[in-house]
Every structure is written in C-alpha cells, then in structure tokens.
Design a protein around this motif. Structure first.
Motif, PDB file in Angstrom:
ATOM      1  N   LEU A 161      -0.382  10.437  -4.617  1.00 41.99           N
ATOM      2  CA  LEU A 161      -0.532   9.113  -4.929  1.00 41.99           C
ATOM      3  C   LEU A 161      -1.094   8.818  -3.119  1.00 41.99           C
ATOM      4  O   LEU A 161      -0.428   9.123  -2.301  1.00 41.99           O
ATOM      5  N   GLY A 200      -4.707   5.713  -6.944  1.00 42.22           N
ATOM      6  CA  GLY A 200      -4.709   6.203  -6.036  1.00 42.22           C
ATOM      7  C   GLY A 200      -4.144   7.632  -6.309  1.00 42.22           C
ATOM      8  O   GLY A 200      -3.786   8.674  -5.232  1.00 42.22           O
ATOM      9  N   ILE A 212      -2.026   1.281  -9.215  1.00 43.04           N
ATOM     10  CA  ILE A 212      -1.103   2.535  -9.086  1.00 43.04           C
ATOM     11  C   ILE A 212      -2.012   3.811  -9.259  1.00 43.04           C
ATOM     12  O   ILE A 212      -1.920   4.773  -8.565  1.00 43.04           O
ATOM     13  N   SER A 267      -1.984   4.054  -3.400  1.00 44.57           N
ATOM     14  CA  SER A 267      -1.869   3.047  -4.105  1.00 44.57           C
ATOM     15  C   SER A 267      -1.735   1.531  -3.883  1.00 44.57           C
ATOM     16  O   SER A 267      -1.393   1.346  -3.055  1.00 44.57           O
ATOM     17  N   GLU A 268      -2.571   0.732  -5.109  1.00 45.55           N
ATOM     18  CA  GLU A 268      -1.975  -1.058  -3.962  1.00 45.55           C
ATOM     19  C   GLU A 268      -1.142  -1.386  -5.589  1.00 45.55           C
ATOM     20  O   GLU A 268      -1.581  -1.145  -6.662  1.00 45.55           O
ATOM     21  N   ARG A 318       0.794  -0.845  -0.025  1.00 41.91           N
ATOM     22  CA  ARG A 318      -0.320   0.399   0.312  1.00 41.91           C
ATOM     23  C   ARG A 318       0.774   0.900  -0.024  1.00 41.91           C
ATOM     24  O   ARG A 318       2.045   0.945   0.648  1.00 41.91           O
ATOM     25  N   HIS A 362      -9.084   7.475  -5.694  1.00 40.49           N
ATOM     26  CA  HIS A 362      -9.473   6.525  -5.152  1.00 40.49           C
ATOM     27  C   HIS A 362     -10.941   6.574  -4.419  1.00 40.49           C
ATOM     28  O   HIS A 362     -11.663   5.179  -3.774  1.00 40.49           O
TER      29      HIS A 362
END
Length: 598
Positions: A365, A410, A407, A368-369, A340, A415
């Motif tokens: 960001l 975010g 990505i 973001s994952e 994360r 989000h």
C-alpha cells in the motif's frame, strides 16, 4: 527608454462584470432583527495574554482539595525482543520472538546489537521505540458534596484527570526493516499543524449522582490529530506479539490467589475525620461494614462515633462500588482523524489463515487514506474492554462500508492513476465550482488547469520512477547472477546502492541532475577500478593468462553495471522534478525511510 517595472506587474488583473455580482447578491448584507439602535463596543472580547491551558477545569467546578500535576515530561519506551532472563532469542522474524521483559538503561546506537546490555536472552535485532514528548498529566480531587449545599444539583464532580501528549512517535528499529518512523503526526500543505496543538488529549471526569449514594460515573473525551503510518510487516507482527504477551502476563499477575483468604478484621477501617480543624486533637473514626439488609432504625450505612456524636460513613458502599469496573456514562471521540497509510508486506504467514496470510504477505500500500469518524455514545459502557470494543467496531464498520476505495487506491500503482483521474476531474469541476461561487469562470479555468498540470505531472513522474526502479531491481539481480563467484565479497561493496538514499532525495531538479552526474561518474570509475584491480591481482599470481581470463569474467557484470547506473541517475532526476513540484513529498519520504546512521 527602459520601462520601469511597477508593483502590478506580478499580478494578473481579471475583469469581473459587476452585473453578475449584483445578480448573485454576493455582497455582504446585515439583516437587523431589532428596532433599537445597535451599539458597537470596541474590544468587547479581550485578547488572551497567553495561550490557553487545555487542562484547566471549567469555572463552575469547585476548588479541588488535592491536585497532582506532572508536565513537560518526555518518555522513550524501548521494546526489545526476547527475554532478559530467558534463553537465547530466536532469529526468525516471523515467529513469536518477544516478551515485555525489557527496560534498557540507555538508548542503543545503530550498532547497539553488538553491545553488551540487558540480559543474555535479549534480542537487539528487534527494537521498537515509543516516544512521548512533553507529556502533561493532571489529577484533581474535589471535596465531597454536603447535604445542605447540594439542593438543585443532580450530580457532583468527584475527580478529574487530564492526559496530554504534544508529540507521539513510534520508531521502527528492526534489523530486517528499512522504515524509520512507524507512526507520527501527519501534516502537509493542505493540513498544516496548528500552533500549540497537542497530538493526543484525554479528559476524564468522574461524577457521582444523587449526592454520593450511587457509584461513580465517568465522562470520557478523547481528541487525536491526523496520523501517518509506515507499516513494515515484521514491525507489525512484533508489536502484536509483544502486547499480546504483555497482556497475558498482566492477567496472570492480576489474577487472585484462591488459597489466600480474607482475614476476619479486614473490613474494619480506621481513619481521621476531615471536617475537624487543625487546632483540635483529632479523634479516630472506626468504620464497620453495614449489614446486607439494614433496617430503617440503624440506616443503610455504617456508623462512626466521634466525640459521642454519630455521623454517617459511606466507606462500605464505596468499597462495594470500587470492585466494579469503571462505568463510562458518556464517551466522545471529538474529531475526525485522517490517516495516511503505507504498508510493505514481505512474506506469507499462514498463522493468520490462508487468505489473510497471502494478503498480508503480498500487499503493498502506498498513500492509502482512511478516517476515524467522530464518536458520541451516551448509553453507557461498563469497563474499558467494552469501550475499546465499541470504538473499534464502529470504526471498522465505517471503513468497510464507506472507505474501501480510499484504501484500495494505494494498492500498487493505483495512487498515481487516482492522481491522474483527480486532475481530470479538477479540470472540469473547478471552473463550474468557481462560477457558482462568484461568477469568475476564468479564475476557475486557471485553478483547474493548475491542478490538472500538477496532478498529471506527479502521476507521470511516479509511474515512470516506479518503472525505472523495477528495471533497476532486475538489473541488480542480473548483476548478482553474472558476477564471478570467486570475488563475491568484493562486489558487495559496489553492486547495490544504499537503500537509505530514499531518505536523502534531491531538493529540486538542479540537485537531482547533480546527483545523477555523481552517480554516473562513480559507477564508471568503480567499474574501471574493479577490472584493473582484479586483472592486476591475477597477473601477479597467474601471469598473462590469468589476467586475460579475469578480464573476460568481468565483462558480463561490466555490461550490466551501466544499466544500474543509468536507472539510478534517472531516478535521481525524476525525484528532483517531483520534489520541486511537491516539496511535501520529500519531507514525507525523509521521515518514512531510515537514514544511514539510524
């Protein structure tokens, strides 16, 4: 007559028709594959008396002759800017401002920049802390394989290393950053941390095929737990420049001196034989380097003379093999690692290129994952550099091909919009999934509605809170513009709310309302107190005219100040509502942002 509550009042009984269960054949069925009778043995698998030791070698390994164990050690590495023995450190965070010459004797406090410690060139405004908690390292050396005992063995273990870190954290202590933890373990309600789990585990096994006549080969296995990254641009550049400078100086130290020549007798070694018992007097073993092209008579190995008997000595071969980099025959990255990521850009840096500099400076960001996929490579890698290059290339390729949506999700307010779309998806998909699973479509509607409500509420609260914070930032800027210039020092104490309030968020809605009331009360009191003190000061020095003029000058900031107070109070209420719905968010924010005493 009052009704007595029963235990079933807290449960919702859902009627599920039995016909659906029979049609879908969801009942467990045991299929017998043998004709003999099945014997059930109770407690066939014994329960472990204590937690398993992850550093223990397999049972079929030989007993090690040497073992070094270091465990339960915690280390903190302080990375400072500047040089202890260099010149005065620069002040710009966007330039090259670091050097690895920094090893403080103690941990500095929040005001450590004003303390005298380290060299005169050390810059205390730039500090990162790397903490390794409960480190365990184990090194085992196994006995050499005897020719008469290695029949049927293709390879023999030479040594084994295990490096375990229970907790790993990188803390951001830069003066220009408001972040608290740069890197730490990521755990949430969906991914809780397992008991006795280790954040980082590295296991290396060195083997030698064909009874020691070949160079050693390493089998490497790495395991890593989920990570949470809160990256500030200045902290990212600091770490990059620090380790770049460190690697450059290490290469200079490791480079051989061309003027230093090897002595003629450097290849001759003297050692004691290991096979002699302690009762006998040990004799010396002299080893000489073998010829480059040995004949069949004298063999390919050097010869040692012990008590008139000749025995083979492979020291020359080992010396030639030791000059080569480590050959990784097998590399495994055992688990998929979710990450994360939060990133906060501050300024455009053209040193990285025009497009990259603009993206690095303007990117923001939030949640973001991305994931580091499993790796299993069995074709061999020569050297640590090629190992890291292979892993990074594989991960970057996978991220570019498959993980860009995670990505980009975010960026800015994306989000919150992704959460809203996810809630709509769960509202439709969860009933279908539940019906396919066991036919309970009502339960599916309940799960879908709950997920939709939570996701929609969280998205609405985050979007509203972001808008309120934007209005607050604009109001603070306007307050700075309309504040009197003669009293610029005084309003600084009250014009902005501390940034570390993000780390002390309300637990629930009740606490959020209480904090909002406190903010409004303090804001109005401070405004009235400021007007009264400035008017009284001007009345003493300039009379009624000065007092009236000062009151008129305080009217514009006094008009803007309630807007700042109102937005701050609203943010507290929204934060309390969000934290009551999702308590994990408050825990994450408390670790992300710096506290007041840090």
């Amino acid at each position: 007559m009052a009704r007595v509550p029963t235990e079933n009042d807290d449960f919702c009984i859902i009627f599920a028709p039995r016909e659906n269960m029979q049609e879908k054949e969801e009942e467990p069925v045991v299929k017998v594959m043998v004709d003999d009778a099945i014997v059930i043995r109770e407690n066939y698998f014994s329960q472990p008396a204590k937690k398993t030791d992850t550093s223990k070698a397999p049972l079929h390994f030989p007993i090690p002759v040497v073992r070094y164990v270091v465990k339960e050690v915690s280390l903190v590495w302080h990375l400072y800017g500047g040089k202890d023995f260099g010149t005065v450190p620069p002040t710009s965070p966007a330039k090259s401002y670091i050097s690895p010459h920094s090893s403080p004797s103690h941990t500095p406090t929040r005001h450590g920049r004003n303390m005298v410690c380290g060299g005169k060139g050390r810059n205390h405004d730039f500090l990162m802390e790397i903490q390794l908690s409960k480190v365990k390292f184990q090194h085992e050396v196994y006995p050499p394989c005897k020719p008469e005992c290695d029949s049927g063995l293709l390879e023999h273990p030479v040594s084994r290393q295990v490096f375990i870190v229970q907790d790993l954290e990188i803390r951001d202590r830069l003066a220009t950053s408001q972040m608290n933890k740069f890197l730490y373990l990521y755990c949430s309600k969906e991914m809780p941390r397992k008991a006795h789990s280790n954040m980082l585990t590295v296991k290396a096994l060195h083997v030698r095929p064909e009874s020691g006549r070949s160079p050693q080969e390493c089998c490497l296995r790495v395991s890593l737990m989920p990570l949470r990254l809160n990256i500030d641009q200045d902290a990212l550049f600091f770490l990059k420049d620090f380790f770049t400078s460190l690697s450059t100086e290490v290469e200079l130290l490791m480079a051989p001196d061309p003027e230093v020549k090897k002595s003629p007798g450097a290849d001759v070694t003297c050692s004691l034989p290991r096979h002699l018992s302690t009762s006998k007097e040990p004799n010396l073993v002299l080893s000489f380097p073998g010829p480059k092209q040995p004949s069949q008579d004298d063999g390919a190995n050097s010869v040692g003379v012990v008590n008139g008997e000749e025995e083979k000595d492979f020291s020359a071969e080992e010396a030639s093999f030791s000059d080569q980099p480590v050959f990784f025959r097998e590399f495994r990255f055992t688990s998929e690692v979710p990450i994360r990521l939060d990133y906060h850009g501050k300024h455009v840096s053209m040193d990285q290129g025009t497009l990259a500099g603009i993206l690095i400076g303007l990117a923001q960001l939030n949640c973001s994952e991305l994931k580091l996929k499993r790796l299993f490579y069995r074709h061999g890698l020569l050297g640590v550099d090629k190992l890291f290059s292979y892993a990074i290339t594989e991960w970057l390729t996978d991220i570019k091909k498959n993980q860009l949506p995670g990505i980009l999700g975010g960026v800015g307010p994306m989000h919150s919009l992704v959460q809203l779309v996810q809630g709509l998806k769960d509202l439709v998909w969860l009933p279908i999934e539940q019906y396919r699973k066991d036919g309970r479509i009502v339960r599916g509607f309940q799960r879908g509605a709950a997920s939709f409500g939570t996701s929609t509420a969280m998205a609405a609260l985050e979007l509203t809170n972001r808008m309120v914070q934007t209005i607050q930032a604009a109001a603070e800027t306007a307050y700075d513009m309309v504040s009197p210039g003669t009293l610029s020092i005084e309003p600084k104490k009250i014009k902005r709310f501390p940034h570390h309030r993000l780390a002390h968020q309300p637990v629930d809605l009740r606490e959020g309302v209480a904090k909002a009331y406190s903010v409004v009360k303090e804001g109005l009191t401070d405004t009235a107190q400021t007007i009264y003190e400035t008017a009284a000061r001007e009345h003493e020095s300039r009379g009624v005219t000065g007092a009236v003029g000062e009151v008129l000058r305080q009217i514009p900031p006094a008009v803007v100040k309630p807007l700042i107070v109102a937005t701050e109070a609203t943010s507290n209420v929204l934060g309390g509502m969000r934290n009551q719905i999702r308590p994990d968010v408050r825990q994450d924010e408390s670790q992300k942002w710096r506290h007041g005493e840090d």
